[in-house]
Design a protein around this motif. Structure first.
Motif, PDB file in Angstrom:
ATOM      1  N   UNK A  36       0.855  -1.192   0.000  1.00 40.36           N
ATOM      2  CA  UNK A  36       0.000   0.000   0.000  1.00 40.36           C
ATOM      3  C   UNK A  36       0.883   1.231   0.000  1.00 40.36           C
ATOM      4  N   UNK A  41       2.468   9.716  15.780  1.00 41.15           N
ATOM      5  CA  UNK A  41       2.482   9.404  14.350  1.00 41.15           C
ATOM      6  C   UNK A  41       2.980  10.563  13.478  1.00 41.15           C
ATOM      7  N   UNK A  60      -5.170   3.920  14.611  1.00 41.05           N
ATOM      8  CA  UNK A  60      -4.162   2.854  14.687  1.00 41.05           C
ATOM      9  C   UNK A  60      -4.778   1.525  15.118  1.00 41.05           C
ATOM     10  N   UNK A  67      -1.061  -2.859   6.468  1.00 44.87           N
ATOM     11  CA  UNK A  67      -0.171  -2.443   5.384  1.00 44.87           C
ATOM     12  C   UNK A  67       0.690  -3.606   4.912  1.00 44.87           C
ATOM     13  N   UNK A  86       4.121  -6.789   9.302  1.00 41.69           N
ATOM     14  CA  UNK A  86       4.502  -6.157  10.566  1.00 41.69           C
ATOM     15  C   UNK A  86       4.005  -4.713  10.632  1.00 41.69           C
ATOM     16  N   UNK A  87       2.926  -4.458   9.915  1.00 40.55           N
ATOM     17  CA  UNK A  87       2.224  -3.175  10.055  1.00 40.55           C
ATOM     18  C   UNK A  87       0.732  -3.461  10.074  1.00 40.55           C
ATOM     19  N   UNK A  88       0.338  -4.211  11.098  1.00 42.99           N
ATOM     20  CA  UNK A  88      -1.057  -4.589  11.272  1.00 42.99           C
ATOM     21  C   UNK A  88      -1.732  -3.649  12.265  1.00 42.99           C
ATOM     22  N   UNK A 145       3.830  -5.461  19.607  1.00 45.97           N
ATOM     23  CA  UNK A 145       5.143  -4.926  19.251  1.00 45.97           C
ATOM     24  C   UNK A 145       5.622  -5.506  17.927  1.00 45.97           C
ATOM     25  N   UNK A 154       4.972  -3.334  14.307  1.00 45.67           N
ATOM     26  CA  UNK A 154       6.332  -2.773  14.340  1.00 45.67           C
ATOM     27  C   UNK A 154       6.448  -1.457  13.573  1.00 45.67           C
ATOM     28  N   UNK A 155       5.833  -1.379  12.411  1.00 42.99           N
ATOM     29  CA  UNK A 155       5.984  -0.196  11.552  1.00 42.99           C
ATOM     30  C   UNK A 155       4.844   0.807  11.724  1.00 42.99           C
ATOM     31  N   UNK A 156       4.013   0.595  12.719  1.00 44.46           N
ATOM     32  CA  UNK A 156       2.880   1.502  12.966  1.00 44.46           C
ATOM     33  C   UNK A 156       3.239   2.372  14.165  1.00 44.46           C
ATOM     34  N   UNK A 157       3.715   3.572  13.880  1.00 53.26           N
ATOM     35  CA  UNK A 157       4.327   4.389  14.929  1.00 53.26           C
ATOM     36  C   UNK A 157       3.388   4.665  16.090  1.00 53.26           C
ATOM     37  N   UNK A 158       2.119   4.919  15.809  1.00 53.52           N
ATOM     38  CA  UNK A 158       1.171   5.295  16.866  1.00 53.52           C
ATOM     39  C   UNK A 158       0.795   4.124  17.783  1.00 53.52           C
ATOM     40  N   UNK A 200       2.037   2.101  20.093  1.00 49.93           N
ATOM     41  CA  UNK A 200       2.218   2.070  21.560  1.00 49.93           C
ATOM     42  C   UNK A 200       1.244   2.986  22.304  1.00 49.93           C
TER      43      UNK A 200
END
Lengths: 394, 394
Positions: free
Chosen positions: A25, A96, B52, B58, B61-63, B88, B92-96, B98
Motif C-alpha cells: 500500500x 504518528x 491505529x 499495510x 509487521x504493520x497490522x 510490538x 512494528x511499523x505503525x508508529x502510533x 504504543x
C-alpha cells in the motif's frame, strides 16, 4: 509563495498479505503552492497518517500536522526546515506525526526543486551525483534452494549486491539459518555484497544473535541488519563487539535525527539505514548522512516501496561518493510499479540519482486510480476528511 | 477467558486551547472479557490512536492494533505480556501503536485485578503500597507574581512539592527565568521540593540550558525536566555533568522500555518519568521502575490527565518505598475530573495508592456523556469505526 494545499492519496493492492512487503500500500502526498506542485510518499499505515494530519487538537503541543503546514511560506529550503521545526514543536505529543510529515516534507523538496529547476540533491548543496551500487532486496525463500534461485536470478539481472531477510530466519535452528546463508552466497557468487536482514527477530537476546555469527562470517555477509529492537543499543553494541567482519546495520525505523545518530553513538552500527518516508523527510535524512560521513559510518537508504520513494531516499547521500550501497526494491507490487512514469534504471549494475528538477519523476495518478481508496473521517457528523483524496486548503 | 471487545470513548472539553494542558481531551478504553470489564486511558490525540486500532493492514509487521488484541486469551498477567509482544511485533511499523495499546493494556490490568480481587500493584508482585509525596503540577504564570501566588496556594493546600513549567520559561531572558524561579521558591517556602519543567525548549542547546543553572541551584530546584528533545542524549549528559545539585529529569514521551532505560544509561537522568498512557501501559512502566530502582535512579510517574490515569501510573512504583515523588494533576479540566467517581485523596500531603481491585476507580460514563464524540471512519463506504464508541468484537 505559501502552501495552498496538501492532498493525500491512499492506494493499496486488492489483497494485502502478511508478507513483510511494504509495497502493498502507499500514501502519496501532493503539495501545491501557486502554480507549482510536488509529490512525496509516507511509509506505512496510510489511514493512521491521514488521521494525524486532520485529528483535532489535544492541546498546545499536540496539534494536527495540518496546522503547522497549511498556509506556511515556502520560498526557500530554509522554509522547509522552519516548517519541520513547527511540526516537531506543535505535534510533540502526537506520535504518528513524523510519519505523516515525511511525505509532506518530501513533496516540499520536490516542489521547490521543480520551481527552481534543480534536482533536490543540488538544493541540498551537492555538486554532482555519484552512482550507487544497488542491492536487490528480497525475502528469504521457504527453502534454501528457493533462496539460492532467487538470489541467483538477481545476480543474473546484474545486481552485485543482494539483501535477504525475514522469512523464518532466526526463528528456527542455527543450522537451518546457516543453510540459508550458504545458499544465498552460492546464488550471488563469490564477489558480490551479501546483506542479511534479521527483522528484529532476537528482540534483545545477544546470545541468540551471536550463534549465527559463524555462518554469517562464513557466507561473507557485509552486514547483519536489525538483529534487535531498534532502541536496544546495548545489545547492538555487544553484538558489534563480537561480529568481526560482519557490520551491524539498522535505522529504518528512526523517526528523528537523534534516533538515527544515537545508533551510531551508542549502538555501534557500521551502516545507518534511513527511510526518508519515516524520519521526517529528506532534511533530517541529510543531517544523518552528514553525521555518518563525518564518522566514517556508511549511510544507506531504506526503501521497499516505489520509485518515488527510492528517488527521495537517494537525495540525502547522492553527492557522497564514498557511500556506495543503496537499497533497491527489486519486486515491488504492481501498484508500486505504476506510481511513477519514469524510473531509475540499472546501468552496469549501478544506479545514478536522477539529474532532473525535484525528485525527477512524475506521479501517474491515472495509472493508480483503480487502487485508490475513498477515506472518510468525521467527528460529530462534521467531515474532517472525505473522498478519494483530501483537499486540505487554507 | 478471551478478550471479547475493546471499546474506545473519545471525549473533550467544548473548547480545546493551546495551553500545554493534557487534560483537555481523553481517549478512554473499555475491555470486556466474559462478565468482567476493565478501563484504561490513552495519552494524546484520540482520533489518531483510534485510527491505529482500526487501520487496514499495510503488511505483515504493520497490522492494526486490533488484530493482536481481539479474541486473545486473558487468564493471567503473563497473557498481558504475551499480547504486548504480539502488538510490538505485528505493529512494528505503525508508529502510533504504543499510544493506542497503552490504554488497552491498562484496561487489561484493571480487568484482571477486578477478576482476581486484587489491586494491580499486587498483581505486579508488590506486598504493600507506600505513600507518595505528590507534587502539584502547574504552568508558570504570565508574571513572577502569578507564579508565586499559584505555588503558594498549592503549598497552602498541603502540597510539599510543586512543579512549574512551560509558559515562557527558557524563551526570554535568563534574568526573567531567575525571577520566575525565585518566585516559585518563595511561594513554596524553604522546605518543599521545587521541580522545573523546561518542555524541551532548548532542543539540544546545552549552553542555553546551562545559563539557567545558577538560578535553578539558587532556588534549590530538585530537577530540571526535559531541557532538550528527549532523544538528545549527549546534550542531557553534558548538562547533567554540570548541573550539580539539580538533577536532570525526563522520559514522559518514552514509547518503549528501551527508550526510557536509554535515558538512564546514556542521558544520565536522575529521575525517569513514565506515562503509562504512552509507554505501552503498566507492564513496560514496571520494567522501567525495576531497572531504575536497581540503579538508584528515581522512578516518577507522568500524569497530567484524569484520576484513572493517575491510579494507573502509580501502580508500577506503588510498592517501591524509596521512590517517593509522584506527579499529581492539580487543576485538571472539568472533563478529567468527571471521569471517575472516586479519587485519590491527599492525606497530610501524601497520596496512598488505592488498595482495591484493579485500578480501584470506577469510570462514570454517564457523567462524561456530554463530552463524548461520535467518530466515523470509513474506507470505500465500509465503516471501520462508527458511533460514540467502537465495539471492536471478535
Amino acid at each position: 509563495m505559501n502552501i495552498d494545499s496538501v492532498d493525500f492519496f491512499y492506494a493499496s493492492m486488492p489483497s494485502v498479505t502478511y508478507d513483510a512487503d511494504g509495497s502493498q500500500d502507499t500514501l502519496l502526498v501532493r503539495v501545491r503552492s501557486g502554480s507549482d506542485e510536488g509529490w512525496g510518499e509516507c511509509e506505512a499505515s496510510p489511514l493512521t497518517s491521514i488521521a494525524a494530519f486532520v485529528t483535532p487538537r489535544s492541546h498546545g503541543v499536540c496539534q494536527p500536522v495540518a496546522d503547522s503546514v497549511l498556509g506556511e511560506r515556502l520560498d526557500s529550503v530554509d522554509d522547509i526546515a522552519r516548517i519541520a521545526a513547527l511540526v516537531r514543536r506543535n505535534s510533540m505529543d502526537l506520535l504518528q506525526a513524523p510519519h505523516t510529515f515525511s511525505g509532506i516534507e518530501i513533496a516540499l523538496w520536490d516542489l521547490l526543486g521543480r520551481r527552481l529547476g534543480e534536482p533536490v540533491w543540488r538544493l541540498l548543496g551537492g555538486r554532482r551525483a555519484y552512482p550507487k551500487v544497488p542491492y536487490a532486496s528480497m525475502l528469504f525463500g521457504a527453502t534454501a534452494q528457493q533462496t539460492l534461485d532467487a538470489v541467483k536470478s538477481a545476480a543474473d539481472a546484474g545486481f552485485r549486491a543482494v539483501k535477504v531477510g525475514w522469512g523464518t530466519f532466526g526463528q528456527g535452528s542455527v543450522d537451518a539459518d546457516a543453510d540459508q546463508l550458504a545458499a544465498a552466497r552460492e546464488g550471488l557468487g563469490s564477489d558480490g555484497f551479501l546483506l542479511v536482514d534479521a527483522g528484529q527477530i532476537w528482540v534483545d537476546d545477544v546470545a541468540a544473535a551471536a550463534q549465527r555469527l559463524p555462518a554469517l562470517e562464513a557466507a561473507g555477509a557485509t552486514w547483519i541488519e536489525e538483529p534487535f529492537l531498534p532502541l536496544a543499543y546495548r545489545a547492538h553494541a555487544e553484538l558489534a563487539g563480537r561480529s568481526g567482519t560482519v557490520g551491524v546495520a539498522g535505522g529504518e525505523g528512526a523517526h528523528s535525527v537523534h534516533m538515527a545518530t544515537n545508533l551510531i553513538d551508542y549502538a555501534d552500527v557500521r551502516f545507518v539505514q534511513i527511510d526518508t518516508g519515516r524520519i521526517g523527510g529528506i532534511g533530517p535524512a541529510k543531517a544523518v548522512a552528514d553525521y555518518a560521513a563525518a564518522r566514517d559510518i556508511a549511510f544507506v537508504n531504506h526503501t521497499f516501496t516505489s520509485q518515488l520513494a527510492l528517488s527521495a531516499s537517494l537525495q540525502p547521500f547522492a553527492a557522497l561518493p564514498d557511500h556506495r550501497i543503496c537499497e533497491f526494491p527489486l519486486t515491488p507490487s504492481e501498484l508500486a510499479r505504476k506510481i511513477t512514469a519514469g524510473r531509475l534504471e540499472l546501468v552496469d549494475g549501478e544506479l545514478l540519482p536522477l539529474d532532473a528538477p525535484g525528485l525527477g519523476l512524475d506521479v501517474e495518478l491515472e495509472a493508480i486510480r483503480p487502487y485508490l481508496h475513498d477515506v472518510e473521517i468525521s467527528i460529530d457528523g462534521h467531515a474532517l476528511y472525505a473522498g478519494e483524496h483530501f483537499g486540505g486548503t487554507r
